[in-house]
Design a protein around this motif. Structure first.
Motif, PDB file in Angstrom:
ATOM      1  N   TYR A  81       0.818  -1.242   0.036  1.00  0.00           N
ATOM      2  CA  TYR A  81      -0.024  -0.013   0.079  1.00  0.00           C
ATOM      3  C   TYR A  81       0.800   1.214  -0.072  1.00  0.00           C
ATOM      4  CZ  TYR A  81      -3.451   3.644   1.613  1.00  0.00           C
ATOM      5  OH  TYR A  81      -4.122   4.765   1.589  1.00  0.00           O
ATOM      6  N   ASP A  82       2.028   1.098   0.864  1.00  0.00           N
ATOM      7  CA  ASP A  82       2.943   2.203   1.151  1.00  0.00           C
ATOM      8  C   ASP A  82       3.658   2.602  -0.501  1.00  0.00           C
ATOM      9  OD1 ASP A  82       4.298   4.303   2.538  1.00  0.00           O
ATOM     10  OD2 ASP A  82       6.143   3.188   1.977  1.00  0.00           O
ATOM     11  N   ALA A  83       3.898   1.576  -1.096  1.00  0.00           N
ATOM     12  CA  ALA A  83       4.837   1.704  -2.324  1.00  0.00           C
ATOM     13  C   ALA A  83       3.999   2.213  -3.495  1.00  0.00           C
ATOM     14  CB  ALA A  83       5.317   0.308  -2.498  1.00  0.00           C
ATOM     15  N   ALA A  84       2.494   1.857  -3.366  1.00  0.00           N
ATOM     16  CA  ALA A  84       1.703   2.386  -4.673  1.00  0.00           C
ATOM     17  C   ALA A  84       0.938   3.598  -4.071  1.00  0.00           C
ATOM     18  CB  ALA A  84       0.818   1.328  -4.800  1.00  0.00           C
ATOM     19  N   GLY A  85       0.898   3.852  -2.907  1.00  0.00           N
ATOM     20  CA  GLY A  85       0.319   5.150  -2.478  1.00  0.00           C
ATOM     21  C   GLY A  85       1.164   6.370  -2.069  1.00  0.00           C
ATOM     22  N   VAL A  86       1.720   6.213  -0.876  1.00  0.00           N
ATOM     23  CA  VAL A  86       2.303   7.455  -0.214  1.00  0.00           C
ATOM     24  C   VAL A  86       3.906   7.640  -0.888  1.00  0.00           C
ATOM     25  CG1 VAL A  86       3.665   8.105   1.732  1.00  0.00           C
ATOM     26  CG2 VAL A  86       1.329   6.794   2.155  1.00  0.00           C
ATOM     27  N   ARG A  87       4.608   6.589  -1.323  1.00  0.00           N
ATOM     28  CA  ARG A  87       5.584   6.790  -1.844  1.00  0.00           C
ATOM     29  C   ARG A  87       5.556   7.158  -3.152  1.00  0.00           C
ATOM     30  NH1 ARG A  87       8.795   1.856  -2.179  1.00  0.00           N
ATOM     31  NH2 ARG A  87      10.569   3.075  -2.941  1.00  0.00           N
ATOM     32  N   ARG A  88       4.350   6.777  -4.092  1.00  0.00           N
ATOM     33  CA  ARG A  88       4.397   7.170  -5.454  1.00  0.00           C
ATOM     34  C   ARG A  88       3.920   8.675  -5.455  1.00  0.00           C
ATOM     35  NH1 ARG A  88      -0.166   5.916  -9.339  1.00  0.00           N
ATOM     36  NH2 ARG A  88       0.872   6.674 -11.425  1.00  0.00           N
ATOM     37  N   HIS A  89       2.778   9.213  -4.678  1.00  0.00           N
ATOM     38  CA  HIS A  89       2.456  10.512  -4.400  1.00  0.00           C
ATOM     39  C   HIS A  89       3.818  11.256  -4.140  1.00  0.00           C
ATOM     40  CE1 HIS A  89      -1.544   8.502  -4.608  1.00  0.00           C
ATOM     41  NE2 HIS A  89      -1.796   9.713  -5.220  1.00  0.00           N
ATOM     42  N   ALA A  90       4.545  10.833  -3.262  1.00  0.00           N
ATOM     43  CA  ALA A  90       5.821  11.645  -3.000  1.00  0.00           C
ATOM     44  C   ALA A  90       6.599  11.760  -4.178  1.00  0.00           C
ATOM     45  CB  ALA A  90       6.626  11.065  -1.912  1.00  0.00           C
ATOM     46  N   GLY A  91       6.710  10.844  -4.867  1.00  0.00           N
ATOM     47  CA  GLY A  91       7.259  11.161  -6.338  1.00  0.00           C
ATOM     48  C   GLY A  91       6.661  12.016  -7.340  1.00  0.00           C
ATOM     49  N   MET A  92       5.294  12.072  -7.121  1.00  0.00           N
ATOM     50  CA  MET A  92       4.591  12.821  -8.059  1.00  0.00           C
ATOM     51  C   MET A  92       4.807  14.322  -7.495  1.00  0.00           C
ATOM     52  SD  MET A  92       1.290  10.273  -8.563  1.00  0.00           S
ATOM     53  CE  MET A  92       0.152  11.409  -9.216  1.00  0.00           C
ATOM     54  N   HIS A  93       4.616  14.428  -6.443  1.00  0.00           N
ATOM     55  CA  HIS A  93       4.968  15.791  -5.691  1.00  0.00           C
ATOM     56  C   HIS A  93       6.376  16.226  -6.267  1.00  0.00           C
ATOM     57  CE1 HIS A  93       1.823  14.940  -2.446  1.00  0.00           C
ATOM     58  NE2 HIS A  93       1.123  15.648  -3.375  1.00  0.00           N
ATOM     59  N   ALA A  94       7.219  15.608  -6.275  1.00  0.00           N
ATOM     60  CA  ALA A  94       8.729  15.707  -6.523  1.00  0.00           C
ATOM     61  C   ALA A  94       8.647  16.336  -7.856  1.00  0.00           C
ATOM     62  CB  ALA A  94       9.655  14.686  -6.172  1.00  0.00           C
ATOM     63  N   SER A  95       7.883  15.608  -8.808  1.00  0.00           N
ATOM     64  CA  SER A  95       8.122  15.811 -10.364  1.00  0.00           C
ATOM     65  C   SER A  95       7.491  17.467 -10.444  1.00  0.00           C
ATOM     66  CB  SER A  95       7.268  14.874 -10.876  1.00  0.00           C
ATOM     67  OG  SER A  95       7.139  15.164 -12.168  1.00  0.00           O
ATOM     68  N   SER A  96       6.271  17.634  -9.626  1.00  0.00           N
ATOM     69  CA  SER A  96       5.619  18.886  -9.683  1.00  0.00           C
ATOM     70  C   SER A  96       6.471  20.027  -9.157  1.00  0.00           C
ATOM     71  CB  SER A  96       4.452  18.976  -8.873  1.00  0.00           C
ATOM     72  OG  SER A  96       3.485  17.914  -9.516  1.00  0.00           O
ATOM     73  N   ILE A  97       7.140  19.860  -8.310  1.00  0.00           N
ATOM     74  CA  ILE A  97       8.195  20.832  -7.568  1.00  0.00           C
ATOM     75  C   ILE A  97       9.367  20.955  -8.442  1.00  0.00           C
ATOM     76  CG2 ILE A  97       9.616  21.211  -5.678  1.00  0.00           C
ATOM     77  CD1 ILE A  97       7.585  19.563  -4.020  1.00  0.00           C
ATOM     78  N   ASN A  98       9.952  19.851  -9.040  1.00  0.00           N
ATOM     79  CA  ASN A  98      10.903  20.097 -10.072  1.00  0.00           C
ATOM     80  C   ASN A  98      10.613  20.968 -11.331  1.00  0.00           C
ATOM     81  OD1 ASN A  98      12.863  18.802  -8.709  1.00  0.00           O
ATOM     82  ND2 ASN A  98      12.471  16.810  -9.791  1.00  0.00           N
ATOM     83  N   ARG A  99       9.406  20.794 -11.857  1.00  0.00           N
ATOM     84  CA  ARG A  99       8.771  21.579 -12.683  1.00  0.00           C
ATOM     85  C   ARG A  99       8.712  22.855 -12.629  1.00  0.00           C
ATOM     86  NH1 ARG A  99       5.639  17.015 -13.526  1.00  0.00           N
ATOM     87  NH2 ARG A  99       3.578  18.072 -12.961  1.00  0.00           N
ATOM     88  N   ILE A 100       8.096  23.308 -11.312  1.00  0.00           N
ATOM     89  CA  ILE A 100       7.769  24.426 -10.743  1.00  0.00           C
ATOM     90  C   ILE A 100       9.299  25.202 -10.712  1.00  0.00           C
ATOM     91  CG2 ILE A 100       7.282  25.897  -8.843  1.00  0.00           C
ATOM     92  CD1 ILE A 100       4.932  24.025  -8.345  1.00  0.00           C
ATOM     93  N   ALA A 101      10.264  24.502 -10.216  1.00  0.00           N
ATOM     94  CA  ALA A 101      11.626  25.297  -9.990  1.00  0.00           C
ATOM     95  C   ALA A 101      12.103  25.604 -11.363  1.00  0.00           C
ATOM     96  CB  ALA A 101      12.499  24.343  -9.275  1.00  0.00           C
ATOM     97  N   LYS A 102      12.174  24.531 -12.482  1.00  0.00           N
ATOM     98  CA  LYS A 102      12.475  24.867 -13.819  1.00  0.00           C
ATOM     99  C   LYS A 102      11.739  26.123 -14.459  1.00  0.00           C
ATOM    100  CE  LYS A 102      14.233  20.262 -14.482  1.00  0.00           C
ATOM    101  NZ  LYS A 102      13.896  18.905 -15.362  1.00  0.00           N
ATOM    102  N   SER A 103      10.597  26.165 -14.306  1.00  0.00           N
ATOM    103  CA  SER A 103       9.778  27.344 -14.651  1.00  0.00           C
ATOM    104  C   SER A 103      10.002  28.498 -14.228  1.00  0.00           C
ATOM    105  CB  SER A 103       8.098  26.984 -14.508  1.00  0.00           C
ATOM    106  OG  SER A 103       7.705  27.209 -13.465  1.00  0.00           O
ATOM    107  N   ILE A 104      10.470  28.474 -12.977  1.00  0.00           N
ATOM    108  CA  ILE A 104      10.877  29.878 -12.157  1.00  0.00           C
ATOM    109  C   ILE A 104      12.226  30.336 -12.860  1.00  0.00           C
ATOM    110  CG2 ILE A 104      11.795  30.800 -10.007  1.00  0.00           C
ATOM    111  CD1 ILE A 104       9.771  29.017  -8.574  1.00  0.00           C
ATOM    112  N   LYS A 105      13.107  29.292 -13.018  1.00  0.00           N
ATOM    113  CA  LYS A 105      14.295  29.632 -13.924  1.00  0.00           C
ATOM    114  C   LYS A 105      14.168  30.263 -15.221  1.00  0.00           C
ATOM    115  CE  LYS A 105      18.822  30.015 -14.143  1.00  0.00           C
ATOM    116  NZ  LYS A 105      19.254  31.108 -13.866  1.00  0.00           N
ATOM    117  N   PHE A 106      13.007  29.643 -15.936  1.00  0.00           N
ATOM    118  CA  PHE A 106      12.919  30.081 -17.137  1.00  0.00           C
ATOM    119  C   PHE A 106      12.131  31.432 -17.251  1.00  0.00           C
ATOM    120  CE2 PHE A 106       9.689  30.458 -20.611  1.00  0.00           C
ATOM    121  CZ  PHE A 106      10.474  30.067 -21.841  1.00  0.00           C
ATOM    122  N   LEU A 107      11.387  31.571 -16.037  1.00  0.00           N
ATOM    123  CA  LEU A 107      10.467  32.958 -16.270  1.00  0.00           C
ATOM    124  C   LEU A 107      11.755  33.955 -15.518  1.00  0.00           C
ATOM    125  CD1 LEU A 107       7.258  31.804 -14.509  1.00  0.00           C
ATOM    126  CD2 LEU A 107       7.933  32.669 -16.952  1.00  0.00           C
TER     127      LEU A 107
END
Length: 157
Positions: free
Chosen positions: A83-109
């Motif tokens: 449950y943890d592997a498919a739930g909590v840890r997966r969502h943490a990875g999805m959050h990391a992806s979003s944060i990385n995209r935001i950080a890159k867009s800030i640099k771009f802007l």
């Protein structure tokens, strides 16, 4: 009991190692590239965490009985881990992806910003598993557990 005769432990370790090794050829089949780092990374098919706990539960069930307290403990730990592997840890990875995209867009802007985002500063995105990867790990865990149990009975490990 000698630790080298502890079949549940050996089965779990074998499941982890072989599941991690399987990630290399399965990754090649999936995306056409040989990536040896898959063998030591998190995420991907099959889930080595799921394989480990399910192989443990399988050997305990075969050895101690499906109604034993030890099997009950292993089964509950398996369910929580998967449950943890498919739930909590997966969502943490999805959050990391979003944060990385935001950080890159800030640099771009703000290209003249003094803050530079390096590759090493990015958050790790592949932390958890898709449900099919957890299921694949569970199936692999059953296979490894059964093989290890039967090998131990015929060779008297």
């Amino acid at each position: 009991m000698n630790i080298f005769h502890n079949i549940p432990l050996i089965a779990s370790l074998a499941a982890i190692i072989t599941a991690q090794g399987l990630k290399i050829p399965l990754g090649f089949i999936s995306d056409g590239t040989w990536n040896l780092s898959r063998a030591i990374g998190t995420g991907g098919m099959p889930s080595s965490h799921s394989a480990a706990v399910v192989s443990l539960a399988t050997v305990i069930g075969m050895n101690d009985g499906w109604s034993s307290s030890m099997f009950a403990i292993a089964a509950v730990v398996s369910a929580i881990t998967m449950y943890d592997a498919a739930g909590v840890r997966r969502h943490a990875g999805m959050h990391a992806s979003s944060i990385n995209r935001i950080a890159k867009s800030i640099k771009f802007l703000h290209p003249h910003s003094s803050t530079e985002i390096k590759q090493d500063d990015e958050l790790k995105e592949l932390l958890g598993h898709r449900p099919i990867e957890v299921f694949g790990g569970a199936v692999w865990g059953v296979v490894v557990g059964l093989v290890m149990y039967y090998l131990s009975t015929i060779s008297h490990f």
